[in-house]
Design a protein around this motif. Sequence first.
Motif, PDB file in Angstrom:
ATOM      1  N   VAL A   1       0.839  -1.207   0.000  1.00  0.00           N
ATOM      2  CA  VAL A   1       0.000   0.000   0.000  1.00  0.00           C
ATOM      3  C   VAL A   1       0.871   1.253   0.000  1.00  0.00           C
ATOM      4  O   VAL A   1       2.022   1.221   0.435  1.00  0.00           O
ATOM      5  CB  VAL A   1      -0.940   0.063   1.238  1.00  0.00           C
ATOM      6  CG1 VAL A   1      -1.898  -1.115   1.242  1.00  0.00           C
ATOM      7  CG2 VAL A   1      -0.144   0.130   2.540  1.00  0.00           C
ATOM      8  N   LEU A   2       0.289   2.331  -0.495  1.00  0.00           N
ATOM      9  CA  LEU A   2       0.961   3.616  -0.383  1.00  0.00           C
ATOM     10  C   LEU A   2       0.984   4.009   1.098  1.00  0.00           C
ATOM     11  O   LEU A   2      -0.033   3.878   1.785  1.00  0.00           O
ATOM     12  CB  LEU A   2       0.166   4.652  -1.186  1.00  0.00           C
ATOM     13  CG  LEU A   2       0.860   5.975  -1.447  1.00  0.00           C
ATOM     14  CD1 LEU A   2       1.863   5.802  -2.593  1.00  0.00           C
ATOM     15  CD2 LEU A   2      -0.149   7.049  -1.827  1.00  0.00           C
ATOM     16  N   VAL A   3       2.116   4.470   1.586  1.00  0.00           N
ATOM     17  CA  VAL A   3       2.175   4.949   2.973  1.00  0.00           C
ATOM     18  C   VAL A   3       1.331   6.232   3.044  1.00  0.00           C
ATOM     19  O   VAL A   3       1.516   7.136   2.225  1.00  0.00           O
ATOM     20  CB  VAL A   3       3.636   5.251   3.382  1.00  0.00           C
ATOM     21  CG1 VAL A   3       3.673   5.903   4.753  1.00  0.00           C
ATOM     22  CG2 VAL A   3       4.469   3.981   3.365  1.00  0.00           C
TER      23      VAL A   3
ATOM     24  N   MET B   1     -12.496   5.383  -3.676  1.00  0.00           N
ATOM     25  CA  MET B   1     -11.974   4.673  -4.846  1.00  0.00           C
ATOM     26  C   MET B   1     -10.449   4.644  -4.780  1.00  0.00           C
ATOM     27  O   MET B   1      -9.841   5.696  -4.603  1.00  0.00           O
ATOM     28  CB  MET B   1     -12.466   5.401  -6.109  1.00  0.00           C
ATOM     29  CG  MET B   1     -12.084   4.740  -7.401  1.00  0.00           C
ATOM     30  SD  MET B   1     -12.535   3.003  -7.472  1.00  0.00           S
ATOM     31  CE  MET B   1     -14.298   3.111  -7.752  1.00  0.00           C
ATOM     32  N   CYS B   2      -9.865   3.484  -4.927  1.00  0.00           N
ATOM     33  CA  CYS B   2      -8.416   3.253  -4.749  1.00  0.00           C
ATOM     34  C   CYS B   2      -8.065   3.443  -3.272  1.00  0.00           C
ATOM     35  O   CYS B   2      -7.260   4.298  -2.910  1.00  0.00           O
ATOM     36  CB  CYS B   2      -7.552   4.175  -5.605  1.00  0.00           C
ATOM     37  SG  CYS B   2      -8.029   4.242  -7.344  1.00  0.00           S
ATOM     38  N   THR B   3      -8.665   2.656  -2.443  1.00  0.00           N
ATOM     39  CA  THR B   3      -8.597   2.890  -0.989  1.00  0.00           C
ATOM     40  C   THR B   3      -7.240   2.553  -0.370  1.00  0.00           C
ATOM     41  O   THR B   3      -6.885   3.086   0.679  1.00  0.00           O
ATOM     42  CB  THR B   3      -9.744   2.121  -0.278  1.00  0.00           C
ATOM     43  OG1 THR B   3      -9.910   2.601   1.043  1.00  0.00           O
ATOM     44  CG2 THR B   3      -9.474   0.609  -0.232  1.00  0.00           C
ATOM     45  N   GLY B   4      -6.461   1.664  -1.010  1.00  0.00           N
ATOM     46  CA  GLY B   4      -5.125   1.338  -0.490  1.00  0.00           C
ATOM     47  C   GLY B   4      -5.191   0.825   0.940  1.00  0.00           C
ATOM     48  O   GLY B   4      -5.911  -0.133   1.246  1.00  0.00           O
ATOM     49  N   SER B   5      -4.502   1.512   1.853  1.00  0.00           N
ATOM     50  CA  SER B   5      -4.497   1.119   3.267  1.00  0.00           C
ATOM     51  C   SER B   5      -5.845   1.363   3.932  1.00  0.00           C
ATOM     52  O   SER B   5      -6.047   0.964   5.085  1.00  0.00           O
ATOM     53  CB  SER B   5      -3.451   1.939   4.015  1.00  0.00           C
ATOM     54  OG  SER B   5      -3.821   3.312   3.987  1.00  0.00           O
ATOM     55  N   GLY B   6      -6.735   2.074   3.239  1.00  0.00           N
ATOM     56  CA  GLY B   6      -8.031   2.416   3.830  1.00  0.00           C
ATOM     57  C   GLY B   6      -7.971   3.682   4.662  1.00  0.00           C
ATOM     58  O   GLY B   6      -8.962   4.060   5.310  1.00  0.00           O
ATOM     59  N   CYS B   7      -6.837   4.387   4.635  1.00  0.00           N
ATOM     60  CA  CYS B   7      -6.654   5.522   5.559  1.00  0.00           C
ATOM     61  C   CYS B   7      -7.687   6.622   5.374  1.00  0.00           C
ATOM     62  O   CYS B   7      -8.132   7.222   6.352  1.00  0.00           O
ATOM     63  CB  CYS B   7      -5.232   6.071   5.461  1.00  0.00           C
ATOM     64  SG  CYS B   7      -4.836   6.819   3.878  1.00  0.00           S
ATOM     65  N   ILE B   8      -8.084   6.881   4.126  1.00  0.00           N
ATOM     66  CA  ILE B   8      -9.045   7.975   3.894  1.00  0.00           C
ATOM     67  C   ILE B   8     -10.420   7.568   4.432  1.00  0.00           C
ATOM     68  O   ILE B   8     -11.015   8.267   5.258  1.00  0.00           O
ATOM     69  CB  ILE B   8      -9.141   8.309   2.392  1.00  0.00           C
ATOM     70  CG1 ILE B   8      -7.800   8.841   1.877  1.00  0.00           C
ATOM     71  CG2 ILE B   8     -10.263   9.306   2.127  1.00  0.00           C
ATOM     72  CD1 ILE B   8      -7.758   9.054   0.372  1.00  0.00           C
TER      73      ILE B   8
ATOM     74  N   SER C   1     -11.324  10.097  -3.734  1.00  0.00           N
ATOM     75  CA  SER C   1     -10.228   9.284  -4.268  1.00  0.00           C
ATOM     76  C   SER C   1      -8.897  10.022  -4.238  1.00  0.00           C
ATOM     77  O   SER C   1      -8.822  11.208  -4.554  1.00  0.00           O
ATOM     78  CB  SER C   1     -10.527   8.881  -5.721  1.00  0.00           C
ATOM     79  OG  SER C   1      -9.526   7.990  -6.178  1.00  0.00           O
ATOM     80  N   ASN C   2      -7.884   9.278  -3.839  1.00  0.00           N
ATOM     81  CA  ASN C   2      -6.503   9.728  -4.015  1.00  0.00           C
ATOM     82  C   ASN C   2      -5.894   8.725  -4.991  1.00  0.00           C
ATOM     83  O   ASN C   2      -5.232   7.777  -4.585  1.00  0.00           O
ATOM     84  CB  ASN C   2      -5.760   9.718  -2.682  1.00  0.00           C
ATOM     85  CG  ASN C   2      -4.288  10.058  -2.844  1.00  0.00           C
ATOM     86  OD1 ASN C   2      -3.891  10.671  -3.834  1.00  0.00           O
ATOM     87  ND2 ASN C   2      -3.465   9.644  -1.890  1.00  0.00           N
ATOM     88  N   PRO C   3      -6.169   8.902  -6.283  1.00  0.00           N
ATOM     89  CA  PRO C   3      -5.763   7.869  -7.244  1.00  0.00           C
ATOM     90  C   PRO C   3      -4.275   7.987  -7.567  1.00  0.00           C
ATOM     91  O   PRO C   3      -3.646   8.977  -7.200  1.00  0.00           O
ATOM     92  CB  PRO C   3      -6.607   8.222  -8.471  1.00  0.00           C
ATOM     93  CG  PRO C   3      -6.727   9.704  -8.413  1.00  0.00           C
ATOM     94  CD  PRO C   3      -6.770  10.061  -6.946  1.00  0.00           C
ATOM     95  N   PRO C   4      -3.713   7.006  -8.262  1.00  0.00           N
ATOM     96  CA  PRO C   4      -2.328   7.146  -8.725  1.00  0.00           C
ATOM     97  C   PRO C   4      -2.283   8.335  -9.686  1.00  0.00           C
ATOM     98  O   PRO C   4      -3.100   8.396 -10.598  1.00  0.00           O
ATOM     99  CB  PRO C   4      -2.074   5.843  -9.485  1.00  0.00           C
ATOM    100  CG  PRO C   4      -3.156   4.898  -9.044  1.00  0.00           C
ATOM    101  CD  PRO C   4      -4.325   5.745  -8.701  1.00  0.00           C
TER     102      PRO C   4
ATOM    103  N   MET D   1       1.657   0.405  -8.696  1.00  0.00           N
ATOM    104  CA  MET D   1       0.230   0.508  -8.988  1.00  0.00           C
ATOM    105  C   MET D   1      -0.409   1.703  -8.277  1.00  0.00           C
ATOM    106  O   MET D   1      -1.402   2.256  -8.752  1.00  0.00           O
ATOM    107  CB  MET D   1      -0.457  -0.784  -8.503  1.00  0.00           C
ATOM    108  CG  MET D   1      -1.856  -1.008  -9.010  1.00  0.00           C
ATOM    109  SD  MET D   1      -2.746  -2.116  -7.908  1.00  0.00           S
ATOM    110  CE  MET D   1      -2.216  -3.689  -8.508  1.00  0.00           C
ATOM    111  N   ALA D   2       0.136   2.101  -7.149  1.00  0.00           N
ATOM    112  CA  ALA D   2      -0.442   3.199  -6.383  1.00  0.00           C
ATOM    113  C   ALA D   2       0.068   4.561  -6.849  1.00  0.00           C
ATOM    114  O   ALA D   2      -0.445   5.600  -6.441  1.00  0.00           O
ATOM    115  CB  ALA D   2      -0.128   3.015  -4.902  1.00  0.00           C
ATOM    116  N   LEU D   3       1.095   4.546  -7.701  1.00  0.00           N
ATOM    117  CA  LEU D   3       1.747   5.797  -8.100  1.00  0.00           C
ATOM    118  C   LEU D   3       1.444   6.196  -9.534  1.00  0.00           C
ATOM    119  O   LEU D   3       1.262   7.364  -9.856  1.00  0.00           O
ATOM    120  CB  LEU D   3       3.278   5.646  -7.975  1.00  0.00           C
ATOM    121  CG  LEU D   3       3.838   5.266  -6.619  1.00  0.00           C
ATOM    122  CD1 LEU D   3       5.319   4.915  -6.743  1.00  0.00           C
ATOM    123  CD2 LEU D   3       3.651   6.403  -5.626  1.00  0.00           C
TER     124      LEU D   3
HETATM  125  N1  GLN Z   1      -6.152   5.974  -0.750  1.00  0.00           N
HETATM  126  C1  GLN Z   1      -4.849   5.591  -0.326  1.00  0.00           C
HETATM  127  C2  GLN Z   1      -4.124   6.784   0.244  1.00  0.00           C
HETATM  128  O1  GLN Z   1      -4.487   7.901   0.053  1.00  0.00           O
HETATM  129  C3  GLN Z   1      -4.063   4.970  -1.464  1.00  0.00           C
HETATM  130  C4  GLN Z   1      -3.849   5.899  -2.616  1.00  0.00           C
HETATM  131  C5  GLN Z   1      -3.145   5.229  -3.758  1.00  0.00           C
HETATM  132  O2  GLN Z   1      -2.804   4.053  -3.688  1.00  0.00           O
HETATM  133  N2  GLN Z   1      -2.938   5.962  -4.813  1.00  0.00           N
HETATM  134  O3  GLN Z   1      -3.143   6.649   0.909  1.00  0.00           O
END
Ligand code: GLN
Length: 298
Positions: A104-106, A131-138, A202-205, A226-228
């Motif tokens: 996941v993105l930190v 959308m693109c939740t990654g770690s779920g932090c948002i 969303s915080n998308p790549p 994938m996250a970037l």
């Molecule tokens: N939503 C996650 C975050 O903001 C992941 C974002 C991402 O993978 N681009 O950290």
Amino acid sequence: MDRGEVGGIDPKVVRMYHIVYKEGVEHLTKAGIEEAALDSRLLLEYVCGTDRNTLLAHGEREVSEAEYERYSSLIARRAGHVPLQHLTGEQEFMGLTFVVNEKVLVPRQDTEVLVEEVLRNLHDGTRILDMCTGSGCILLSLLQYSNNCVGVGADLSAEALAVARQNYQRLQEERRKMQASFVESDLFAGLRAGERYEVIVSNPPYIKTDVINTLMPEVREHEPMMALDGREDGLYFYREITGRSKEYLTSGGMLFYEIGYDQAEDVCKIMEREGFREIEVVKDFAGLDRVVYGSWFG
Ligand code: GLN
């Protein structure tokens, strides 16, 4: 305290906290790690279960052999540019502790601006899609700091979702109950048709493919590509998500994005073209454009 100085006899050197810390700082400085002092302190605290106060007030604390070995091996990995958060397995975000790994993105402090902006627009019971939740932090921060909101976190990566679910569980146990579910989905493809949300965030790549190679090694070698990767112009996901989001937003629903500092104009245009209204740009703490949001009155 002065055990190490007893004359003549092979003294078992007592490793003192502040000395071990300094060794770490030197090692990381030589390796070109920017935050050498901070990272050394945090790793030592992580290994010893201590806090900031220990270095300030109890620098003579003994560091055991086992602690020292563990610390040295972590310092060596940090010197090799492994992100600090991958070593400790955690990152603070919105005052909450999130589990992270290399899948996941930190969570970034910049993203807190996005969460704050969404929070201002939530009311009790809002349905939220991340959308693109990654770690779920948002999503999980939004649910922690609101009442009775219901959240869905979508991500293409099953491994990222495993981290998000772990964070969900931990926060439920340690903080407060939430109503969230996580779905493996290529953008909207895996979501239930007809399901509508009042907020999509969303915080998308969003990094241009070409630019990824110029990022610091911590990011380009250790965080998930994938996250970037926002593809050629960095805007691929804004186009895709904005276009499809209208099928999933209620009338009057809002779409919120984190953006790169130079993407506000482009993302605003994409949203305008898709029929979004009341589009706004929000700056981060450094004064850079960081969030774009708008409403859809379909
Ligand atoms: N939503 C996650 C975050 O903001 C992941 C974002 C991402 O993978 N681009 O950290």
